[in-house]
Design a protein around this motif. Structure first.
Motif, short mmCIF file in Angstrom:
data_model
loop_
_atom_site.label_atom_id
_atom_site.label_comp_id
_atom_site.label_asym_id
_atom_site.label_seq_id
_atom_site.Cartn_x
_atom_site.Cartn_y
_atom_site.Cartn_z
N VAL A 99 76.13 -96.03 2.29
CA VAL A 99 76.78 -94.81 2.99
C VAL A 99 77.62 -94.48 2.10
N TRP A 100 77.98 -93.12 1.70
CA TRP A 100 79.15 -92.49 0.99
C TRP A 100 79.61 -91.55 1.90
N SER A 139 87.30 -90.66 -0.66
CA SER A 139 86.23 -91.19 -0.64
C SER A 139 85.83 -92.55 -0.56
N ASP A 140 84.81 -93.12 0.11
CA ASP A 140 84.42 -94.60 0.02
C ASP A 140 83.01 -94.80 0.41
N CYS A 165 76.45 -89.12 2.56
CA CYS A 165 75.30 -89.43 1.72
C CYS A 165 74.79 -90.50 1.77
N PHE A 166 73.46 -90.91 1.83
CA PHE A 166 72.90 -92.06 1.81
C PHE A 166 72.38 -92.26 0.43
N ILE A 167 72.49 -93.61 -0.34
CA ILE A 167 72.48 -93.98 -1.46
C ILE A 167 71.56 -94.79 -1.64
N LYS A 168 70.54 -94.44 -2.84
CA LYS A 168 69.43 -95.27 -2.86
C LYS A 168 69.76 -96.24 -4.01
#
Length: 109
Positions: free
Chosen positions: A84-85, A43-44, A97-100
């Motif tokens: 983004v992950w 993952s990154d 996954c969009f990280i806030k």
């Protein structure tokens, strides 16, 4: 003279300890079976700027053209960006996954 204006390559800056850890990890796993490798998840995360880009564009110009509009690049003090992950494994690619907010150990897990 053979010169060209280019954007420089970007590579991770690793110290000797980090290089050794990567080599050790890869050496330990070089003879793993497909079944063992299928349990690994990579993952990154990455940040993408939404306004004006951050590619580090270059321009060719002659002396005295520094302030000409064709030689300028717009900038923003606090550009919009999105974190983004993503992950992938032997089973395939996972959803983005969009990280806030900021990423810390708790939110990453």
């Amino acid at each position: 003279m053979g010169y060209r204006c280019r954007i420089p390559l970007v590579k991770p800056l690793l110290n000797q300890r980090q290089r050794q850890k990567r080599l050790t990890w890869a050496t330990e796993k070089q003879h793993w079976t497909v079944a063992q490798l299928s349990k690994v998840l990579f993952s990154d995360e990455s940040k993408f700027c939404m306004s004006f880009g951050n590619q580090g564009a270059r321009v060719w110009r002659k002396p005295g053209e520094r302030e000409m509009p064709k030689c300028l690049k717009s900038s923003v003090k606090y550009p919009q960006s999105v974190m983004v992950w993503g992950a992938m494994s032997a089973a395939g690619v996972g959803p983005l996954c969009f990280i806030k907010g900021r990423v810390n150990a708790a939110s990453y897990q």
